[in-house]
Design a protein around this motif. Sequence first.
Motif, PDB file in Angstrom:
ATOM      1  N   THR A  59      98.496  44.342  56.928  1.00  0.00           N
ATOM      2  CA  THR A  59      98.075  45.134  55.762  1.00  0.00           C
ATOM      3  C   THR A  59      99.214  46.000  55.233  1.00  0.00           C
ATOM      4  OG1 THR A  59      95.818  45.195  56.653  1.00  0.00           O
ATOM      5  CG2 THR A  59      96.343  46.735  54.884  1.00  0.00           C
ATOM      6  N   GLU A  60      99.973  46.591  56.139  1.00  0.00           N
ATOM      7  CA  GLU A  60     101.133  47.376  55.707  1.00  0.00           C
ATOM      8  C   GLU A  60     102.160  46.492  55.011  1.00  0.00           C
ATOM      9  OE1 GLU A  60     102.939  50.263  58.299  1.00  0.00           O
ATOM     10  OE2 GLU A  60     101.164  50.268  59.580  1.00  0.00           O
ATOM     11  N   TYR A  61     102.302  45.276  55.506  1.00  0.00           N
ATOM     12  CA  TYR A  61     103.271  44.347  54.931  1.00  0.00           C
ATOM     13  C   TYR A  61     102.947  44.007  53.484  1.00  0.00           C
ATOM     14  CZ  TYR A  61     105.539  39.810  54.110  1.00  0.00           C
ATOM     15  OH  TYR A  61     106.257  38.759  53.576  1.00  0.00           O
ATOM     16  N   VAL A  62     101.677  43.702  53.207  1.00  0.00           N
ATOM     17  CA  VAL A  62     101.319  43.265  51.849  1.00  0.00           C
ATOM     18  C   VAL A  62     101.156  44.435  50.886  1.00  0.00           C
ATOM     19  CG1 VAL A  62     100.270  41.104  52.616  1.00  0.00           C
ATOM     20  CG2 VAL A  62      98.849  43.162  52.433  1.00  0.00           C
ATOM     21  N   THR A  63     100.904  45.631  51.406  1.00  0.00           N
ATOM     22  CA  THR A  63     100.787  46.784  50.502  1.00  0.00           C
ATOM     23  C   THR A  63     102.151  47.411  50.191  1.00  0.00           C
ATOM     24  OG1 THR A  63     100.312  48.200  52.424  1.00  0.00           O
ATOM     25  CG2 THR A  63      98.424  47.363  51.182  1.00  0.00           C
ATOM     26  N   ALA A  64     103.162  46.996  50.895  1.00  0.00           N
ATOM     27  CA  ALA A  64     104.518  47.495  50.629  1.00  0.00           C
ATOM     28  C   ALA A  64     105.217  46.578  49.635  1.00  0.00           C
ATOM     29  CB  ALA A  64     105.303  47.575  51.940  1.00  0.00           C
ATOM     30  N   GLU A  65     106.421  46.957  49.215  1.00  0.00           N
ATOM     31  CA  GLU A  65     107.227  46.102  48.350  1.00  0.00           C
ATOM     32  C   GLU A  65     107.677  44.861  49.121  1.00  0.00           C
ATOM     33  OE1 GLU A  65     107.758  46.481  45.235  1.00  0.00           O
ATOM     34  OE2 GLU A  65     106.987  48.511  44.951  1.00  0.00           O
ATOM     35  N   PRO A  66     107.782  43.693  48.468  1.00  0.00           N
ATOM     36  CA  PRO A  66     107.658  43.448  47.028  1.00  0.00           C
ATOM     37  C   PRO A  66     106.254  43.063  46.569  1.00  0.00           C
ATOM     38  CG  PRO A  66     108.502  41.492  48.082  1.00  0.00           C
ATOM     39  CD  PRO A  66     108.304  42.509  49.187  1.00  0.00           C
ATOM     40  N   LEU A  67     105.314  42.809  47.485  1.00  0.00           N
ATOM     41  CA  LEU A  67     103.976  42.386  47.080  1.00  0.00           C
ATOM     42  C   LEU A  67     103.197  43.537  46.465  1.00  0.00           C
ATOM     43  CD1 LEU A  67     103.243  40.140  50.175  1.00  0.00           C
ATOM     44  CD2 LEU A  67     103.570  39.351  47.825  1.00  0.00           C
ATOM     45  N   ASN A  68     103.189  44.676  47.136  1.00  0.00           N
ATOM     46  CA  ASN A  68     102.654  45.913  46.574  1.00  0.00           C
ATOM     47  C   ASN A  68     101.216  45.771  46.072  1.00  0.00           C
ATOM     48  OD1 ASN A  68     103.005  48.633  46.024  1.00  0.00           O
ATOM     49  ND2 ASN A  68     103.614  48.262  43.898  1.00  0.00           N
ATOM     50  N   VAL A  69     100.341  45.163  46.901  1.00  0.00           N
ATOM     51  CA  VAL A  69      98.928  45.045  46.522  1.00  0.00           C
ATOM     52  C   VAL A  69      98.189  46.291  47.002  1.00  0.00           C
ATOM     53  CG1 VAL A  69      99.040  42.532  46.681  1.00  0.00           C
ATOM     54  CG2 VAL A  69      98.236  43.856  48.648  1.00  0.00           C
ATOM     55  N   ASP A  70      96.969  46.502  46.473  1.00  0.00           N
ATOM     56  CA  ASP A  70      96.183  47.648  46.931  1.00  0.00           C
ATOM     57  C   ASP A  70      95.534  47.336  48.275  1.00  0.00           C
ATOM     58  OD1 ASP A  70      93.403  46.486  46.464  1.00  0.00           O
ATOM     59  OD2 ASP A  70      94.242  46.352  44.439  1.00  0.00           O
ATOM     60  N   LEU A  71      94.964  48.349  48.875  1.00  0.00           N
ATOM     61  CA  LEU A  71      94.428  48.215  50.235  1.00  0.00           C
ATOM     62  C   LEU A  71      93.266  47.228  50.293  1.00  0.00           C
ATOM     63  CD1 LEU A  71      94.630  49.238  53.141  1.00  0.00           C
ATOM     64  CD2 LEU A  71      93.021  51.065  52.531  1.00  0.00           C
ATOM     65  N   PHE A  72      92.417  47.220  49.264  1.00  0.00           N
ATOM     66  CA  PHE A  72      91.275  46.292  49.237  1.00  0.00           C
ATOM     67  C   PHE A  72      91.766  44.853  49.179  1.00  0.00           C
ATOM     68  CE2 PHE A  72      88.102  43.839  46.813  1.00  0.00           C
ATOM     69  CZ  PHE A  72      87.038  43.928  47.702  1.00  0.00           C
ATOM     70  N   THR A  73      92.741  44.593  48.318  1.00  0.00           N
ATOM     71  CA  THR A  73      93.296  43.243  48.215  1.00  0.00           C
ATOM     72  C   THR A  73      93.967  42.839  49.524  1.00  0.00           C
ATOM     73  OG1 THR A  73      93.681  43.566  45.847  1.00  0.00           O
ATOM     74  CG2 THR A  73      94.840  41.746  46.910  1.00  0.00           C
ATOM     75  N   SER A  97      93.115  43.807  52.455  1.00  0.00           N
ATOM     76  CA  SER A  97      92.044  43.493  53.407  1.00  0.00           C
ATOM     77  C   SER A  97      91.494  42.088  53.181  1.00  0.00           C
ATOM     78  CB  SER A  97      90.921  44.525  53.290  1.00  0.00           C
ATOM     79  OG  SER A  97      91.395  45.824  53.551  1.00  0.00           O
ATOM     80  N   LEU A  98      91.355  41.717  51.905  1.00  0.00           N
ATOM     81  CA  LEU A  98      90.888  40.363  51.603  1.00  0.00           C
ATOM     82  C   LEU A  98      91.894  39.312  52.067  1.00  0.00           C
ATOM     83  CD1 LEU A  98      89.360  40.805  48.023  1.00  0.00           C
ATOM     84  CD2 LEU A  98      88.154  40.669  50.217  1.00  0.00           C
ATOM     85  N   LEU A  99      93.165  39.583  51.859  1.00  0.00           N
ATOM     86  CA  LEU A  99      94.209  38.670  52.322  1.00  0.00           C
ATOM     87  C   LEU A  99      94.175  38.525  53.849  1.00  0.00           C
ATOM     88  CD1 LEU A  99      97.185  39.824  50.062  1.00  0.00           C
ATOM     89  CD2 LEU A  99      95.929  37.660  49.894  1.00  0.00           C
ATOM     90  N   PHE A 100      93.906  39.633  54.519  1.00  0.00           N
ATOM     91  CA  PHE A 100      93.815  39.611  55.974  1.00  0.00           C
ATOM     92  C   PHE A 100      92.653  38.727  56.452  1.00  0.00           C
ATOM     93  CE2 PHE A 100      92.372  41.244  60.064  1.00  0.00           C
ATOM     94  CZ  PHE A 100      93.572  41.344  60.778  1.00  0.00           C
ATOM     95  N   LEU A 144     101.580  33.454  48.701  1.00  0.00           N
ATOM     96  CA  LEU A 144     101.098  34.057  49.932  1.00  0.00           C
ATOM     97  C   LEU A 144      99.644  33.677  50.199  1.00  0.00           C
ATOM     98  CD1 LEU A 144     101.543  36.071  52.301  1.00  0.00           C
ATOM     99  CD2 LEU A 144     100.639  37.849  50.788  1.00  0.00           C
ATOM    100  N   ILE A 145      98.828  33.678  49.169  1.00  0.00           N
ATOM    101  CA  ILE A 145      97.420  33.293  49.319  1.00  0.00           C
ATOM    102  C   ILE A 145      97.314  31.847  49.803  1.00  0.00           C
ATOM    103  CG2 ILE A 145      95.262  32.864  48.077  1.00  0.00           C
ATOM    104  CD1 ILE A 145      95.998  35.230  46.249  1.00  0.00           C
ATOM    105  N   LEU A 146      98.110  30.953  49.195  1.00  0.00           N
ATOM    106  CA  LEU A 146      98.117  29.552  49.614  1.00  0.00           C
ATOM    107  C   LEU A 146      98.549  29.425  51.074  1.00  0.00           C
ATOM    108  CD1 LEU A 146      97.883  26.530  48.994  1.00  0.00           C
ATOM    109  CD2 LEU A 146     100.253  26.609  48.162  1.00  0.00           C
TER     110      LEU A 146
END
Length: 232
Positions: free
Chosen positions: A67-81, A83-86, A136-138
Amino acid sequence: MIEGKTNHHKIENQEYYEAVGGAGGKGDGGRGENQLVAPNQLGYIITIGVVILTFQLANNLVRPYFTEYVTAEPLNVDLFTGSLLFLIPSVMVIAALPYIRQACRPERLQTIYLASLSLLIVSLGLQGLSSNLPLLILARIVYGFFLAVTQAALELQIFNQSTAKHLHFNYSLAISFANIGHLGAPLLASWLVNTHSLASPFIAATIICCLNLLFFRYVPKTGGRRQAAEGF
């Protein structure tokens, strides 16, 4: 009288062959044609242990800081997104069940494991190197699906080799090494993130899975029917 003695000797010989060479039929040297020759026990334990340990270590390594990885740069998604990715791999595990049931036949387990693990390696690498959200989603979808397939093939491969006599030992062996991987993964992930970057657990997991691919080739394979008193 003579016939009775002859039958008595035949029974004694049969009991001797069953005690020394095993299970049914005398063949060459009293060895049944369907007998499984037991692999070296220490080598088996080490090989299976390393395969299970590296598999669990690699796939639990990417979880703690995802979660920290995807919410940081360069992806920079929000916490809810994030969580969904996780959760994507967990959903794909359910989606993979019909395929596992259909494809994971005993004679195909080795091929399925090697092919699925190869795709698992690719998807882990893409997750660690991707700066593009759709990619990343794929990668998460592919990763989750083939994580389920690979784990099922590994467990079936191990327990398909287990005789009734050794089934409990093999189960305990698998659980013991899996627990080492579960416990070691957060510690290793923490060290990698502190000393390198948030993407480093994915790169390390990719490398560990490559090692797993090499070690799996040395897992003893079975053929024919197993006997309850022999094999591993």
